[in-house]
Design a protein around this motif. Structure first.
Motif, mmCIF file in Angstrom:
data_model
loop_
_atom_site.group_PDB
_atom_site.id
_atom_site.type_symbol
_atom_site.label_atom_id
_atom_site.label_comp_id
_atom_site.label_asym_id
_atom_site.label_seq_id
_atom_site.Cartn_x
_atom_site.Cartn_y
_atom_site.Cartn_z
ATOM 1 N N PHE A 253 0.809 -1.219 0.000
ATOM 2 C CA PHE A 253 0.000 0.000 0.000
ATOM 3 C C PHE A 253 0.843 1.269 0.000
ATOM 4 C CE2 PHE A 253 0.603 -0.037 4.627
ATOM 5 C CZ PHE A 253 0.573 1.305 4.969
ATOM 6 N N MET A 254 2.089 1.186 0.498
ATOM 7 C CA MET A 254 2.938 2.385 0.508
ATOM 8 C C MET A 254 3.399 2.772 -0.894
ATOM 9 S SD MET A 254 5.364 1.823 3.835
ATOM 10 C CE MET A 254 4.751 1.028 5.322
ATOM 11 N N SER A 255 3.237 1.875 -1.852
ATOM 12 C CA SER A 255 3.615 2.166 -3.239
ATOM 13 C C SER A 255 2.399 2.294 -4.142
ATOM 14 C CB SER A 255 4.535 1.048 -3.778
ATOM 15 O OG SER A 255 5.778 1.044 -3.108
ATOM 16 N N ASP A 256 1.234 2.444 -3.557
ATOM 17 C CA ASP A 256 0.022 2.577 -4.357
ATOM 18 C C ASP A 256 0.093 3.824 -5.225
ATOM 19 O OD1 ASP A 256 -2.982 1.384 -4.350
ATOM 20 O OD2 ASP A 256 -3.026 3.552 -4.670
ATOM 21 N N SER A 257 -0.399 3.708 -6.452
ATOM 22 C CA SER A 257 -0.308 4.815 -7.412
ATOM 23 C C SER A 257 -1.044 6.065 -6.935
ATOM 24 C CB SER A 257 -0.861 4.378 -8.771
ATOM 25 O OG SER A 257 -2.220 3.973 -8.656
ATOM 26 N N SER A 258 -2.024 5.892 -6.056
ATOM 27 C CA SER A 258 -2.776 7.041 -5.559
ATOM 28 C C SER A 258 -1.932 7.941 -4.670
ATOM 29 C CB SER A 258 -4.012 6.569 -4.785
ATOM 30 O OG SER A 258 -3.635 5.899 -3.584
ATOM 31 N N LEU A 259 -0.784 7.448 -4.219
ATOM 32 C CA LEU A 259 0.079 8.212 -3.322
ATOM 33 C C LEU A 259 1.180 8.969 -4.057
ATOM 34 C CD1 LEU A 259 0.583 5.555 -0.489
ATOM 35 C CD2 LEU A 259 -1.096 7.407 -0.579
ATOM 36 N N GLY A 260 1.328 8.689 -5.347
ATOM 37 C CA GLY A 260 2.435 9.253 -6.098
ATOM 38 C C GLY A 260 2.414 10.767 -6.151
ATOM 39 N N PRO A 261 3.583 11.350 -6.478
ATOM 40 C CA PRO A 261 4.820 10.655 -6.831
ATOM 41 C C PRO A 261 5.814 10.502 -5.685
ATOM 42 C CG PRO A 261 4.994 12.962 -7.424
ATOM 43 C CD PRO A 261 3.631 12.788 -6.792
ATOM 44 N N LYS A 262 5.508 11.006 -4.480
ATOM 45 C CA LYS A 262 6.534 11.050 -3.430
ATOM 46 C C LYS A 262 6.556 9.835 -2.519
ATOM 47 C CE LYS A 262 6.934 16.072 -3.304
ATOM 48 N NZ LYS A 262 6.882 17.298 -2.464
ATOM 49 N N TYR A 263 5.432 9.150 -2.347
ATOM 50 C CA TYR A 263 5.376 7.959 -1.486
ATOM 51 C C TYR A 263 6.034 8.223 -0.129
ATOM 52 C CZ TYR A 263 4.387 5.882 -6.033
ATOM 53 O OH TYR A 263 3.858 5.595 -7.257
ATOM 54 N N TRP A 264 5.452 9.167 0.614
ATOM 55 C CA TRP A 264 6.082 9.653 1.840
ATOM 56 C C TRP A 264 6.334 8.549 2.857
ATOM 57 C CZ3 TRP A 264 4.781 10.230 7.095
ATOM 58 C CH2 TRP A 264 5.637 11.074 7.823
#
Length: 222
Positions: free
Chosen positions: A79-90
């Motif tokens: 979930f930490m690499s989910d596309s909805s979090l892009g582009p920084k993936y904090w």
């Protein structure tokens, strides 16, 4: 210590607010500065315990949800690499930084302890929360029905900002230039509400460390 010497060590800008609130009485300003530190000191154990309790409760809920005691490592690609979090993936970035800091001593338990309070509170933000199906709301089984993710997130944000002010030696005794501990009292209530919603028995351990009210009372008598 004479005020002039004290001012050199503390700095004029930092003391200016204290002087104004104390009608330019140097003696009262120094006493208020010390009182502010004592109130901040009184909050420290409560904030520290709350942070420990919250992170461990979140860890338990997510370990069960992902059926993985090492979720904090393995979910870098989840979930930490989910596309909805892009582009920084904090979140992922924080884990990677922690792994570098740990210099090869990477284990789930070490990474859990290494994360900041901001890491844990950010999990209640909508973008992260929905990726875990909102499972972390179960950290607060005793919460009233009207309390939802948003209200908990707001309280956590308030607590985090207040905590950061204390940890950076900022004043917590003012509203403007008026001596006022309204916010500190509000934060204490939010802390206690969240603790009780996690587990009411936690208060048996927390109460003996609480000297907040008496230190505020002392500060207001200056």
């Amino acid at each position: 210590m004479e005020f002039e010497a004290f001012e050199i060590f503390v700095s004029k800008p930092r003391l200016a607010r204290y002087l104004i609130s104390c009608s330019n009485s140097q003696g009262r300003a120094m006493k208020l500065y010390a009182a502010n530190i004592r109130v901040a000191q009184a909050f420290y154990p409560i904030l520290n315990l709350f942070e420990i309790f919250l992170r461990n409760e979140i860890n338990e809920k997510l370990s069960n949800y992902f059926d993985d005691q090492a979720w904090i490592i393995n979910q870098k690609g989840g979930f930490m690499s989910d596309s909805s979090l892009g582009p920084k993936y904090w979140l992922k970035t924080q884990i990677v930084k922690a792994e570098i800091n740990l210099k090869g001593k990477v284990a789930a338990g070490n990474l859990i302890a290494e994360q900041t309070f901001g890491f844990w509170t950010s999990l209640f933000e909508p973008r992260h929360y929905k990726l875990m199906s909102g499972v972390i709301i179960k950290c607060f089984p005793n919460k009233p029905r009207f309390v939802n993710r948003n209200s908990i997130a707001v309280s956590l944000k308030d607590i985090r900002e207040f905590r950061n002010r204390i940890y950076h030696n900022e004043a917590i005794c003012f509203i403007g230039t008026t001596i006022d501990f309204t916010q500190a009292i509000k934060i204490k209530k939010e802390l206690y509400d969240l603790l009780v919603w996690m587990n009411a028995n936690l208060m048996d351990f927390v109460y003996p460390f609480d000297s907040i009210d008496s230190e505020i009372e002392n500060a207001l008598s200056i």
